[in-house]
Design an enzyme around this catalytic site. Structure first.
Site, PDB file in Angstrom:
ATOM      1  N   HIS A 199       0.841  -1.198   0.000  1.00  0.00           N
ATOM      2  CA  HIS A 199       0.000   0.000   0.000  1.00  0.00           C
ATOM      3  C   HIS A 199       0.880   1.254   0.000  1.00  0.00           C
ATOM      4  O   HIS A 199       0.699   2.164  -0.824  1.00  0.00           O
ATOM      5  CB  HIS A 199      -0.906  -0.002   1.232  1.00  0.00           C
ATOM      6  CG  HIS A 199      -1.774   1.207   1.374  1.00  0.00           C
ATOM      7  ND1 HIS A 199      -3.079   1.237   0.953  1.00  0.00           N
ATOM      8  CD2 HIS A 199      -1.518   2.443   1.900  1.00  0.00           C
ATOM      9  CE1 HIS A 199      -3.595   2.440   1.197  1.00  0.00           C
ATOM     10  NE2 HIS A 199      -2.662   3.182   1.780  1.00  0.00           N
ATOM     11  N   GLU A 200       1.848   1.287   0.917  1.00  0.00           N
ATOM     12  CA  GLU A 200       2.729   2.457   0.986  1.00  0.00           C
ATOM     13  C   GLU A 200       3.619   2.552  -0.252  1.00  0.00           C
ATOM     14  O   GLU A 200       4.002   3.661  -0.666  1.00  0.00           O
ATOM     15  CB  GLU A 200       3.568   2.405   2.266  1.00  0.00           C
ATOM     16  CG  GLU A 200       2.768   2.430   3.557  1.00  0.00           C
ATOM     17  CD  GLU A 200       1.789   3.595   3.658  1.00  0.00           C
ATOM     18  OE1 GLU A 200       2.090   4.670   3.107  1.00  0.00           O
ATOM     19  OE2 GLU A 200       0.719   3.427   4.271  1.00  0.00           O
ATOM     20  N   GLU A 258      -4.350   8.360  -2.632  1.00  0.00           N
ATOM     21  CA  GLU A 258      -4.898   7.096  -2.138  1.00  0.00           C
ATOM     22  C   GLU A 258      -5.253   6.163  -3.288  1.00  0.00           C
ATOM     23  O   GLU A 258      -5.170   4.938  -3.145  1.00  0.00           O
ATOM     24  CB  GLU A 258      -6.123   7.350  -1.256  1.00  0.00           C
ATOM     25  CG  GLU A 258      -5.817   7.989   0.083  1.00  0.00           C
ATOM     26  CD  GLU A 258      -4.866   7.159   0.933  1.00  0.00           C
ATOM     27  OE1 GLU A 258      -4.888   5.915   0.845  1.00  0.00           O
ATOM     28  OE2 GLU A 258      -4.075   7.763   1.676  1.00  0.00           O
TER      29      GLU A 258
END
Length: 499
Positions: free
Chosen positions: A268-269, A298
């Site tokens: 995700h990061e 996001e």
């Protein structure tokens, strides 16, 4: 004799200095979360407050207003990127000049202290200790929102939201969230019923060595295109991406009982980091070279984590490497079982660990709570009870303690009110963008199965990353996908994956 420097050129020089100050603050924030001893908290709060004040004073000097006006009167001499940069300069100036410098400094100092208290309070399940610090942060944020509301002729919440997602308004969010709230409850029930028919999956033997988890995360980061000459991975209480585009700092956290939490958090990061590393190099010291907004940010993290890394195609590539890393064998390590675990849907207490079906319900709850906090309708003292009631209504579960409830997120202690909606706006944008990528790259499925991610990354670079803030979020989405943001692609993705 050299040509006299224009107003626009003077602004570029001043905003380059502001960029350096912002980068220094970003590194100090990263250090406070990943490296700094707890005893350094007070000194760090003063350092960050000083940087915040210097930046604010620089941006709000009267000469900046004069230069902006002069440059705007001479836009015919500017190219498209310069005009976009001037627009973004004006946007930042408006936000800065709306707030008194003393309030900026007080807010920075308060949030720095509150974040450090939150770390201990969360671990100790101690909302009472956090409460007075959070009350101060909310009060100062209310004052900032009121000042910006008056300056922009917006509601206080919209004025805060505009800083995280420029141009976005509650009037745009509410129908999108209402669409999801109407869709998700029945859909969630159908998914849970379907899961019952084939069971919840076998858990591989535990524990999972932290060093192996880290090594696996680094391997996948490299495969996806993260440049370690310009970034690193560390550990923090709450995974995040910080630093600057030329030195991106990621953090994750490790659980001995579940390697998927760390791996998906790292991926995700990585999505955030790839966006940062792909921003236009020629404009990195200027506002137009920054990421467009947090919804688009996001979208990039959720595209990598949810759309790509939890897919069956990705697991064709990844599972043999995961098995080898943990010496896994037997039924628990078969593809069908691992996919079942990766795509398992279950109402849970923790947002960052939530599946993509229930995640929007977490975000919508926080959106409702933070609007009530900002308006004063919800006193901070009543937050735990309001949180628990909201979780019971949205997901049918009640947190047994505040550590699993209102203490889990760092955003409000850090003063980030107006941020939470961007998570679900980003999830919808991720589905829309990934759908467009699949339609544009016919061989993408086969490429992903072989671990060839460069074509996808290049498509994202061309259609999202390299555009920086030169266009609005909607314009970027329309160009990349052919439509403004809607919930349609996200709902279609959920139906295809889970039903």
């Amino acid at each position: 004799m050299p040509e006299p420097i224009t107003a626009y050129q003077q602004l570029e020089q001043k905003f380059a200095r502001l960029s350096a100050l912002s980068g220094a603050a970003a590194m100090l924030h990263w250090d406070s979360a990943a490296m700094m001893p707890t005893g350094g908290a007070d000194a760090r709060a003063e350092q960050l407050a000083a940087l915040s004040l210097v930046s604010h004073e620089t941006l709000t000097r009267p000469e900046i207003a004069d230069l902006l006006t002069e440059a705007e009167d001479a836009t015919a001499s500017l190219d498209e990127w310069q005009r976009s940069n001037l627009r973004e300069m004006r946007h930042r100036w408006r936000h800065a000049t709306a707030v008194d410098p003393d309030l900026v400094e007080a807010h920075s100092r308060s949030t720095s202290r509150c974040e450090m208290v939150w770390r201990t309070a969360r671990l100790d399940n101690d909302f009472a200790t956090l409460r007075p610090h959070l009350e101060e942060v909310v009060l100062l944020t209310q004052r900032i929102a009121a000042a910006k509301s008056a300056a922009f002729d917006l509601s206080p919440y919209d004025a805060l939201l505009d800083e995280y997602e420029p141009g976005c308004r509650q009037a745009m969010i509410d129908p999108l969230f209402a669409d999801l709230e109407g869709f998700l409850p029945d859909f969630l029930a159908a998914v849970l019923d379907r899961q019952k028919s084939y069971g919840m999956g076998l858990r591989p033997d535990r524990p999972f060595d932290e060093a192996v988890q880290r090594s696996l995360g680094l391997e996948f980061m490299t495969a996806l295109g993260f440049n370690f000459d310009h970034g690193r991975l560390d550990i923090s209480h709450h995974p995040f991406t910080g630093g600057v585009p030329d030195d991106v700092r990621l953090t994750t956290r490790y659980e001995a009982d579940d390697f998927t939490q760390s791996l998906m958090g790292t991926l995700h990061e990585t999505g955030h980091a790839l966006y940062e590393q792909g921003l236009p190099k020629a404009w990195r010291s200027q506002p137009v070279g920054l990421a467009r907004g947090m919804a688009l940010h996001e979208s990039q993290s959720l595209l990598i984590e949810m759309q790509l890394s939890r897919s069956a195609d990705f697991m064709v590539y990844a599972l043999p490497r995961i098995r080898a890393a943990f010496n896994g064998s037997g039924p628990a390590w078969e593809m069908d079982n691992i996919l079942r675990l990766y795509q398992q849907v279950a109402p849970g207490f923790i947002r960052v660990d939530a599946d993509e079906v229930t995640y929007p319900l977490h975000v919508i709850l926080r959106y409702q709570l933070e609007t009530a906090l900002l308006s004063g309708d919800l006193p901070v003292a009543d937050l735990p009870a309001a949180w628990n009631n909201g979780m019971r209504k949205a997901l049918g579960i009640t947190p047994p303690n505040d550590r699993l409830g209102c203490l889990q997120d760092i955003h409000w202690p850090g003063g980030a009110i107006g941020y939470f909606p961007t998570y679900t706006l980003g999830a919808m944008a991720a589905a829309q963008i990934f759908q467009a990528a699949k339609e544009t790259i016919p061989a993408l499925k086969a490429q992903v199965q072989k671990g060839e991610f460069a074509p996808l990354l290049q498509w994202l670079r061309d259609n999202v990353h390299a555009l920086g803030s030169s266009r609005s979020t909607d314009d970027i989405l329309k160009s990349a996908t052919g439509a403004p943001l809607t919930a349609a692609a996200f709902k279609a993705h959920l139906q295809e994956r889970y039903l």
